[in-house]
Design a protein around this motif. Structure first.
Motif, PDB file in Angstrom:
ATOM      1  N   UNK A   1       0.861  -1.195   0.000  1.00 42.45           N
ATOM      2  CA  UNK A   1       0.000   0.000   0.000  1.00 42.45           C
ATOM      3  C   UNK A   1       0.886   1.230   0.000  1.00 42.45           C
ATOM      4  N   UNK A   2       0.715   2.060  -1.017  1.00 41.56           N
ATOM      5  CA  UNK A   2       1.530   3.275  -1.165  1.00 41.56           C
ATOM      6  C   UNK A   2       0.654   4.496  -0.895  1.00 41.56           C
ATOM      7  N   UNK A   3       1.039   5.270   0.094  1.00 46.56           N
ATOM      8  CA  UNK A   3       0.319   6.498   0.414  1.00 46.56           C
ATOM      9  C   UNK A   3       0.755   7.636  -0.492  1.00 46.56           C
ATOM     10  N   UNK A   4      -0.198   8.384  -0.981  1.00 49.32           N
ATOM     11  CA  UNK A   4       0.098   9.583  -1.775  1.00 49.32           C
ATOM     12  C   UNK A   4      -0.445  10.803  -1.051  1.00 49.32           C
ATOM     13  N   UNK A   5       0.414  11.784  -0.829  1.00 51.23           N
ATOM     14  CA  UNK A   5      -0.037  13.087  -0.347  1.00 51.23           C
ATOM     15  C   UNK A   5       0.145  14.045  -1.516  1.00 51.23           C
ATOM     16  N   UNK A   6      -0.979  14.488  -2.075  1.00 50.61           N
ATOM     17  CA  UNK A   6      -0.951  15.188  -3.353  1.00 50.61           C
ATOM     18  C   UNK A   6      -0.987  16.705  -3.189  1.00 50.61           C
ATOM     19  N   UNK A   7      -0.357  17.369  -4.133  1.00 48.33           N
ATOM     20  CA  UNK A   7      -0.478  18.827  -4.241  1.00 48.33           C
ATOM     21  C   UNK A   7      -1.782  19.137  -4.976  1.00 48.33           C
ATOM     22  N   UNK A   8      -2.163  20.412  -4.999  1.00 51.38           N
ATOM     23  CA  UNK A   8      -3.389  20.799  -5.700  1.00 51.38           C
ATOM     24  C   UNK A   8      -3.204  22.096  -6.468  1.00 51.38           C
ATOM     25  N   UNK A   9      -1.950  22.369  -6.860  1.00 49.75           N
ATOM     26  CA  UNK A   9      -1.669  23.659  -7.507  1.00 49.75           C
ATOM     27  C   UNK A   9      -2.199  23.734  -8.930  1.00 49.75           C
ATOM     28  N   UNK A  10      -2.200  22.595  -9.648  1.00 51.89           N
ATOM     29  CA  UNK A  10      -2.777  22.582 -10.998  1.00 51.89           C
ATOM     30  C   UNK A  10      -3.679  21.354 -11.129  1.00 51.89           C
ATOM     31  N   UNK A  11      -4.635  21.363 -12.065  1.00 51.97           N
ATOM     32  CA  UNK A  11      -5.597  20.260 -12.165  1.00 51.97           C
ATOM     33  C   UNK A  11      -4.905  18.921 -12.434  1.00 51.97           C
ATOM     34  N   UNK A  12      -5.279  17.897 -11.668  1.00 51.35           N
ATOM     35  CA  UNK A  12      -4.799  16.526 -11.841  1.00 51.35           C
ATOM     36  C   UNK A  12      -3.284  16.386 -11.667  1.00 51.35           C
ATOM     37  N   UNK A  13      -2.688  17.264 -10.870  1.00 47.18           N
ATOM     38  CA  UNK A  13      -1.229  17.256 -10.725  1.00 47.18           C
ATOM     39  C   UNK A  13      -0.723  15.936 -10.145  1.00 47.18           C
ATOM     40  N   UNK A  14      -1.560  15.221  -9.388  1.00 48.09           N
ATOM     41  CA  UNK A  14      -1.122  13.967  -8.776  1.00 48.09           C
ATOM     42  C   UNK A  14      -1.452  12.721  -9.568  1.00 48.09           C
ATOM     43  N   UNK A  15      -2.015  12.873 -10.758  1.00 46.09           N
ATOM     44  CA  UNK A  15      -2.489  11.683 -11.465  1.00 46.09           C
ATOM     45  C   UNK A  15      -1.345  10.761 -11.891  1.00 46.09           C
ATOM     46  N   UNK A  16      -0.187  11.321 -12.226  1.00 44.95           N
ATOM     47  CA  UNK A  16       0.939  10.481 -12.650  1.00 44.95           C
ATOM     48  C   UNK A  16       1.350   9.528 -11.529  1.00 44.95           C
ATOM     49  N   UNK A  17       1.437  10.034 -10.299  1.00 44.72           N
ATOM     50  CA  UNK A  17       1.780   9.176  -9.162  1.00 44.72           C
ATOM     51  C   UNK A  17       0.706   8.114  -8.947  1.00 44.72           C
ATOM     52  N   UNK A  18      -0.550   8.521  -9.042  1.00 49.92           N
ATOM     53  CA  UNK A  18      -1.689   7.618  -8.866  1.00 49.92           C
ATOM     54  C   UNK A  18      -1.611   6.466  -9.874  1.00 49.92           C
ATOM     55  N   UNK A  19      -1.416   6.808 -11.143  1.00 48.97           N
ATOM     56  CA  UNK A  19      -1.340   5.805 -12.201  1.00 48.97           C
ATOM     57  C   UNK A  19      -0.123   4.907 -12.008  1.00 48.97           C
ATOM     58  N   UNK A  20       1.011   5.511 -11.617  1.00 48.24           N
ATOM     59  CA  UNK A  20       2.251   4.742 -11.452  1.00 48.24           C
ATOM     60  C   UNK A  20       2.092   3.659 -10.388  1.00 48.24           C
ATOM     61  N   UNK A  21       1.458   4.017  -9.271  1.00 57.33           N
ATOM     62  CA  UNK A  21       1.275   3.043  -8.191  1.00 57.33           C
ATOM     63  C   UNK A  21       0.424   1.868  -8.680  1.00 57.33           C
ATOM     64  N   UNK A  22      -0.680   2.156  -9.332  1.00 51.80           N
ATOM     65  CA  UNK A  22      -1.577   1.084  -9.780  1.00 51.80           C
ATOM     66  C   UNK A  22      -0.940   0.220 -10.855  1.00 51.80           C
ATOM     67  N   UNK A  23      -0.274   0.862 -11.798  1.00 54.37           N
ATOM     68  CA  UNK A  23       0.223   0.104 -12.956  1.00 54.37           C
ATOM     69  C   UNK A  23       1.433  -0.741 -12.585  1.00 54.37           C
ATOM     70  N   UNK A  24       2.082  -0.396 -11.450  1.00 52.76           N
ATOM     71  CA  UNK A  24       3.218  -1.206 -10.996  1.00 52.76           C
ATOM     72  C   UNK A  24       2.770  -2.355 -10.103  1.00 52.76           C
ATOM     73  N   UNK A  25       1.456  -2.436  -9.833  1.00 48.58           N
ATOM     74  CA  UNK A  25       0.930  -3.591  -9.119  1.00 48.58           C
ATOM     75  C   UNK A  25       0.662  -3.370  -7.639  1.00 48.58           C
ATOM     76  N   UNK A  26       0.731  -2.113  -7.194  1.00 45.43           N
ATOM     77  CA  UNK A  26       0.510  -1.808  -5.782  1.00 45.43           C
ATOM     78  C   UNK A  26      -0.900  -1.261  -5.554  1.00 45.43           C
TER      79      UNK A  26
END
Length: 352
Positions: free
Chosen positions: A92-117
Motif C-alpha cells: 500500500x503506497x500512500x500519496x499526499x498530493x499537491x493541488x496547484x494545478x488540475x490533476x497534478x497527482x495523477x501520474x503518481x496515482x497511475x504509477x502506483x496502480x500500474x506497478x501492481x501496488x
C-alpha cells in the motif's frame, strides 16, 4: 496479465478523456461506459472553477487534453517497456498530493496502480473532485481496481511507502514523519528559460505558454529568465502580448496588483506590460504575475549555476543552449517518462 489489464484501463481512460476539448466536447458512442460518465464529467468541468478559482474551464480542459494525449497504447508501451513488475509484491503506497494545478497527482496515482501496488490517496483541499472521478471511471472499466484504491480524509495510516508533495517547509515535516518508510518527498521547484537573443517571435510566444499556463502555478512553469547582458526585452513583450487576457481573471489580477505594489513600494526597478512584471532578481521562485530575470556574461557560468542548483529546478527551457533542455512551449506537456524531480517513480515502486 494484471498489468496488461491496468494498461488497457489506462487506454480506455485516455479514450474517454479525448472527448473533452475547450473548443467543444464530442461524444463518441464507442467509448466504454460513456452513458454513465460523459454528462457527469461535462458538469464537473463546468463546476471546477467553483471548487477552486484557479481551475478555469480553459486550464482544466488543457490538463484533460494532456492526459488524453499521454494515455495512448504507444505511449504506455514505450513507458512500461523499461520495467519488469513480475516480482512485485503488492504494497500500500500512500500519496499526499499537491493541488496547484488540475490533476497534478495523477501520474503518481497511475504509477502506483500500474506497478501492481495499492494506492491510498490524501487529496489536496484545492483539487478534490477530478482525480476521484477518474478513479471511479477506471473502476467501472476494471472493477477489481476498487480493492486497490482508497481515498482518505484524515492522516495516512497502515501504508508501506509514501510519495508526498509539498512546500520546502512541509517537506521537512514529511521527511521526519516518514523517516521509517520508503519515500519520495517532493519540495518546491521552479523552471527557468535561458535565452541568447537569437530566439524567434514564435519561440517567445511558446515561452509565454510556459510562463502563463495554469497562471504560473506549476513547478514546470517558467519563473526565471537568464538573458545575455544588454538583452532587449522588446521582442519578448511583443510576443507575450497575446496572453494579455489573463488579467481578466480576478485572482490573477489581484496577485498582479498586490505584487506590483510590493515591488514598487520597495523601490525595485520593474519592467511591466500591465499584466506581467519582470524584476531583476537572483531567486528562482517569483510570485504569480511576475518573472525574475538575471543577466549573464558567459553561458558556461549559467550552465555551472544550473548544475549546482539542480535540486531547485524542475525544467530548463532553451533552444539547445543547455543540455537536455525542453523546447519553448513544451513544459506543460511532459511525457509519461518525464518524472518530477528526475526521480524515476516506477523504479522506486519496483523496489519497495
Amino acid at each position: 496479465m494484471a498489468q496488461k489489464l491496468k494498461k488497457n484501463t489506462a487506454i480506455a481512460l485516455g479514450n474517454f478523456l479525448s472527448q473533452f476539448k475547450a473548443e467543444g466536447n464530442t461524444k463518441n458512442p464507442d467509448v466504454l461506459n460513456n452513458n454513465l460518465f460523459y454528462d457527469d464529467f461535462t458538469d464537473l468541468i463546468a463546476l471546477s472553477q467553483s471548487h477552486n478559482g484557479w481551475f478555469t474551464p480553459e486550464q482544466v480542459y488543457f490538463a484533460i487534453r494532456s492526459w488524453a494525449e499521454a494515455l495512448t497504447e504507444a505511449n504506455l508501451n514505450e513507458w512500461l517497456s523499461r520495467y519488469d513488475f513480475s516480482n512485485v509484491q503488492p504494497k500500500t503506497v500512500g500519496l499526499i498530493l499537491a493541488g496547484n494545478i488540475p490533476l497534478v497527482g495523477f501520474h503518481d496515482f497511475l504509477s502506483v496502480l500500474i506497478s501492481g501496488h495499492k494506492v491510498m490517496v490524501k487529496l489536496s483541499s484545492n483539487d478534490q473532485k477530478l482525480l476521484p472521478f477518474l478513479a471511479k471511471y477506471m473502476i467501472s472499466v476494471q472493477p477489481e481496481l476498487e480493492e486497490s484504491i482508497t481515498f482518505v480524509e484524515g492522516k495516512l495510516e497502515n501504508f508501506d511507502a509514501v510519495i508526498a508533495t509539498g512546500s520546502n517547509n512541509t517537506a521537512r515535516y514529511f521527511e521526519y514523519y516518514f523517516k521509517d518508510k520508503p519515500s519520495i518527498i517532493r519540495k518546491n521547484r521552479n523552471s527557468v528559460a535561458v535565452l541568447d537573443g537569437n530566439e524567434t517571435k514564435e519561440d517567445l510566444i511558446g515561452l509565454g505558454e510556459d510562463i502563463f499556463r495554469y497562471f504560473g502555478l506549476g513547478c514546470r512553469n517558467v519563473s526565471k529568465l537568464f538573458v545575455p547582458k544588454g538583452y532587449d526585452f522588446k521582442l519578448f513583450f511583443e510576443a507575450i502580448y497575446q496572453y494579455g487576457d489573463i488579467i481578466q481573471y480576478e485572482k490573477y489580477a489581484n496577485n498582479y496588483d498586490y505584487n506590483k505594489a510590493v515591488f514598487l513600494m520597495s523601490l525595485f526597478p520593474l519592467l511591466d506590460n500591465e499584466f506581467l512584471t519582470l524584476k531583476e532578481d537572483t531567486s528562482y521562485a517569483s510570485p504569480i504575475s511576475s518573472v525574475f530575470y538575471e543577466f549573464y556574461d558567459d553561458l558556461e557560468n549559467v550552465k555551472e549555476r544550473l548544475k549546482n542548483d539542480e535540486e531547485m529546478i524542475q525544467c530548463v527551457v532553451s533552444n539547445n543552449l543547455i543540455e537536455n533542455s525542453i523546447p519553448f512551449g513544451q513544459t506543460q506537456q511532459p511525457k509519461l517518462w518525464d518524472y518530477a524531480d528526475n526521480v524515476d517513480t516506477l523504479t522506486f515502486l519496483n523496489k519497495i
